[in-house]
Write a protein that holds these residues in place. Structure first.
Motif, PDB file in Angstrom:
ATOM      1  N   THR A  78       0.840  -1.192   0.000  1.00  0.00           N
ATOM      2  CA  THR A  78       0.000   0.000   0.000  1.00  0.00           C
ATOM      3  C   THR A  78       0.878   1.246   0.000  1.00  0.00           C
ATOM      4  O   THR A  78       2.004   1.236   0.517  1.00  0.00           O
ATOM      5  CB  THR A  78      -0.924   0.043   1.225  1.00  0.00           C
ATOM      6  N   TYR A  79       0.339   2.323  -0.591  1.00  0.00           N
ATOM      7  CA  TYR A  79       1.074   3.577  -0.719  1.00  0.00           C
ATOM      8  C   TYR A  79       0.178   4.726  -0.270  1.00  0.00           C
ATOM      9  O   TYR A  79      -0.993   4.791  -0.642  1.00  0.00           O
ATOM     10  CB  TYR A  79       1.499   3.796  -2.173  1.00  0.00           C
ATOM     11  N   GLU A  80       0.752   5.623   0.519  1.00  0.00           N
ATOM     12  CA  GLU A  80       0.016   6.786   1.015  1.00  0.00           C
ATOM     13  C   GLU A  80       0.722   8.053   0.555  1.00  0.00           C
ATOM     14  O   GLU A  80       1.947   8.148   0.609  1.00  0.00           O
ATOM     15  CB  GLU A  80      -0.058   6.740   2.545  1.00  0.00           C
ATOM     16  N   TYR A  81      -0.077   9.039   0.097  1.00  0.00           N
ATOM     17  CA  TYR A  81       0.490  10.247  -0.483  1.00  0.00           C
ATOM     18  C   TYR A  81      -0.016  11.500   0.225  1.00  0.00           C
ATOM     19  O   TYR A  81      -1.118  11.525   0.771  1.00  0.00           O
ATOM     20  CB  TYR A  81       0.118  10.349  -1.970  1.00  0.00           C
ATOM     21  N   LYS A  82       0.786  12.544   0.160  1.00  0.00           N
ATOM     22  CA  LYS A  82       0.362  13.880   0.568  1.00  0.00           C
ATOM     23  C   LYS A  82      -0.142  14.586  -0.684  1.00  0.00           C
ATOM     24  O   LYS A  82       0.542  14.614  -1.710  1.00  0.00           O
ATOM     25  CB  LYS A  82       1.527  14.647   1.180  1.00  0.00           C
ATOM     26  N   ASN A  83      -1.321  15.151  -0.606  1.00  0.00           N
ATOM     27  CA  ASN A  83      -1.950  15.810  -1.751  1.00  0.00           C
ATOM     28  C   ASN A  83      -2.046  14.877  -2.962  1.00  0.00           C
ATOM     29  O   ASN A  83      -1.986  15.322  -4.112  1.00  0.00           O
ATOM     30  CB  ASN A  83      -1.175  17.081  -2.143  1.00  0.00           C
ATOM     31  N   ASP A  84      -2.185  13.599  -2.700  1.00  0.00           N
ATOM     32  CA  ASP A  84      -2.380  12.577  -3.737  1.00  0.00           C
ATOM     33  C   ASP A  84      -1.161  12.354  -4.626  1.00  0.00           C
ATOM     34  O   ASP A  84      -1.191  11.513  -5.521  1.00  0.00           O
ATOM     35  CB  ASP A  84      -3.575  12.905  -4.649  1.00  0.00           C
ATOM     36  N   THR A  85      -0.064  13.090  -4.420  1.00  0.00           N
ATOM     37  CA  THR A  85       1.075  12.982  -5.335  1.00  0.00           C
ATOM     38  C   THR A  85       2.421  12.698  -4.659  1.00  0.00           C
ATOM     39  O   THR A  85       3.294  12.083  -5.261  1.00  0.00           O
ATOM     40  CB  THR A  85       1.228  14.279  -6.154  1.00  0.00           C
ATOM     41  N   ILE A  86       2.608  13.136  -3.425  1.00  0.00           N
ATOM     42  CA  ILE A  86       3.919  13.034  -2.762  1.00  0.00           C
ATOM     43  C   ILE A  86       3.902  11.838  -1.818  1.00  0.00           C
ATOM     44  O   ILE A  86       3.182  11.825  -0.817  1.00  0.00           O
ATOM     45  CB  ILE A  86       4.251  14.321  -1.989  1.00  0.00           C
ATOM     46  N   LEU A  87       4.685  10.824  -2.139  1.00  0.00           N
ATOM     47  CA  LEU A  87       4.697   9.589  -1.351  1.00  0.00           C
ATOM     48  C   LEU A  87       5.225   9.852   0.058  1.00  0.00           C
ATOM     49  O   LEU A  87       6.315  10.392   0.245  1.00  0.00           O
ATOM     50  CB  LEU A  87       5.581   8.551  -2.044  1.00  0.00           C
ATOM     51  N   ILE A  88       4.438   9.442   1.061  1.00  0.00           N
ATOM     52  CA  ILE A  88       4.874   9.630   2.445  1.00  0.00           C
ATOM     53  C   ILE A  88       4.977   8.311   3.218  1.00  0.00           C
ATOM     54  O   ILE A  88       5.727   8.222   4.193  1.00  0.00           O
ATOM     55  CB  ILE A  88       3.957  10.613   3.204  1.00  0.00           C
ATOM     56  N   ASN A  89       4.260   7.284   2.780  1.00  0.00           N
ATOM     57  CA  ASN A  89       4.328   5.988   3.456  1.00  0.00           C
ATOM     58  C   ASN A  89       4.151   4.855   2.448  1.00  0.00           C
ATOM     59  O   ASN A  89       3.375   4.966   1.501  1.00  0.00           O
ATOM     60  CB  ASN A  89       3.239   5.865   4.535  1.00  0.00           C
TER      61      ASN A  89
END
Length: 286
Positions: free
Chosen positions: A228-239
């Motif tokens: 799974t991938y989590e993003y800031k503002n839908d674009t910047i990968l954070i987790n």
């Protein structure tokens, strides 16, 4: 070393990138003004510690040199680009190792591998149709055709003929239907990937066309991994999390950026073990 990495270095005027693992220097990468890597030191590599790269005016690599941890030259390559071909030489000795020939008028690519005495060891000929799709491939060794692949369509289905040419025997032909069951979305992303009729993986994307989850399957073990991938503002990968379902093991990565948006730190957690990767940048003077 890929195009995205080169574009990032050039667009952000990066001259040097230092990478640390748990406080110790892991690698040291230097760039030219075009974003090309010109030198790389990898302290974690026990075989090749330092590599150097040279480019021509078109940005094509023309020479690579690789050194062992004691500083001695180990091996390298030189590349020569002609009108319709590329030659690869191995150092020390500048020994010809490979020649790739591109015949655009015939839609062909010929790749030739050479031995230590400049003899031809193997040859491969690829032929393409007007759409750039591979339609035939021939593989030669020791001066003779060993096998051949022919790709074609019949009654709306795609097929591959694999033809073997044994010595002193008649040729053998194997015909296989090419199954292309992959599900592709409107953006060109693979939603479901198949091997024949078996589903190998399944993927989901967000509204910004970023991958948010992947599930992987095997015939023997079934559903064995989830990412799974989590993003800031839908674009910047954070987790990012990797769940190895059958082993009950989870790896996770946290991505931290500096005030100008450069990746500054990655925290990797693998069970009870934690590693911290840090990145420092040096920019070209304007």
């Amino acid at each position: 070393m890929n195009i995205a990495f080169t574009d990032f270095a050039q667009n952000n005027n990066i001259k040097r990138l230092l990478c640390y693992r748990n406080g110790l220097t892991s690698s040291d990468i230097n760039f030219d003004i075009n974003g090309n890597v010109i030198s790389k030191i990898e302290n974690d590599n026990t075989i090749i510690n330092k590599s150097e790269y040279e480019y021509d005016e078109k940005g094509r690599v023309i020479k690579t040199s690789h050194y062992s941890p004691n500083g001695n030259f180990k091996y390298g390559y030189e590349y020569e680009y002609l009108e319709d071909s590329k030659l690869t030489y191995e150092n020390p000795g500048r020994t010809l190792k490979n020649k790739d020939v591109f015949l655009k008028d015939k839609n062909q690519k010929i790749s030739i591998d050479y031995g230590t005495d400049n003899e031809i060891v193997s040859k491969e000929i690829e032929m393409f149709n007007e759409n750039g799709e591979l339609k035939q491939k021939q593989e030669f060794s020791n001066g003779r055709l060993n096998q051949e692949f022919i790709y074609y369509s019949k009654d709306g289905e795609k097929y591959e003929d694999k033809i073997f040419y044994p010595e002193n025997r008649e040729k053998i032909i194997e015909t296989n239907k090419i199954l292309d069951n992959d599900v592709i979305d409107k953006n060109g992303n693979t939603i479901i990937n198949y091997s024949g009729d078996f589903k190998v993986s399944e993927h989901k994307y967000n509204s910004a066309n970023r991958l948010i989850s992947s599930d992987f399957y095997s015939k023997r073990n079934g559903h064995w991994k989830n990412e799974t991938y989590e993003y800031k503002n839908d674009t910047i990968l954070i987790n990012n999390s990797e769940n190895y379902i059958l082993k009950g093991k989870i790896k996770s990565y946290q991505f931290i950026y500096n005030n100008v948006g450069f990746l500054e730190k990655v925290i990797k957690t693998d069970g009870t073990e934690k590693q911290i990767f840090e990145y420092k940048y040096q920019l070209n003077e304007k």
